[in-house]
Design an enzyme around this catalytic site. Structure first.
Site: not given
Lengths: 134, 134
Positions: A7, A79, A130
């Site tokens: 994502h 992010h 991430e």
């Protein structure tokens, strides 16, 4: 090592407005808001055919995105999350390459119920990354 | 209306270093650098299973990413690109909804040889959005 882009996370000051932008203006399929008190955010998922956008609004006083929104009051991309098959192997490889892993390097359970780690933006082209075990 | 996430564009001050980060640290498949003088950038494509990351380094004095890198010297996420089936219909819908389309609203031919438009970050959660006709 690098798998799918899981994502892109966009921090927003107003989740209702962010939802309207993606639903009405951009015509995307958007979920109901989901409170994630353990992660200090309320999330709306924007489903695209190949990945998703997560709109994040701060939840609680210690939200990890509060400082970001003070610097970026209109919101912004917070992010990107990449999938890896083995998060411990990924961590050890990155540390051996000299990259900084945030925290003590122990994966935490992320908002999708899977182990995650965050990597230092300074070592990754100015981008908070991430990693999520797929 | 919104189709696939075509790419996430990351502006970098040093493309060789950015390539090393994605190839050696993150273990991704990374293309050779490709100069795009018409767009003021040199691009490296990072191929992920479901989308791609584009690392952009300024090319020429009038590069559109130069000011961004002055504000973000370590680099950072510059924009996201979403695919749409009909860019003129998308533009007309967005303008009717009150959103600002950058420039005069006429699609330009983007780096992939397809019509593109950029949308005003203030109207899209603080995020610069590129639309590309798929």
């Amino acid at each position: 090592m690098l798998g799918r882009l899981n994502h892109v996370a966009i921090a927003v000051p107003d989740l209702a407005r962010g939802t309207e932008v993606y639903r009405s203006m951009l015509g995307a399929t958007v979920s109901a808001p989901q409170a994630e008190p353990a992660h200090g955010v309320t999330v709306v998922f924007v489903e695209l055919p190949n990945t998703k956008i997560e709109l994040l609004e701060p939840l609680g006083e210690n939200s990890p995105i509060r400082a970001f929104l003070e610097k970026n009051p209109a919101g912004g991309i917070h992010h990107v999350c990449y999938e890896v098959a083995d998060i411990l192997a990924a961590r050890d490889h990155l540390k051996a390459e000299g990259a900084r892993v945030l925290g003590d390097g122990t994966p935490k359970i992320g908002a999708h119920g899977k182990p995650v780690l965050f990597l230092h933006p300074k070592d990754f082209c100015g981008t908070l990354v991430e990693l999520e075990q797929a």
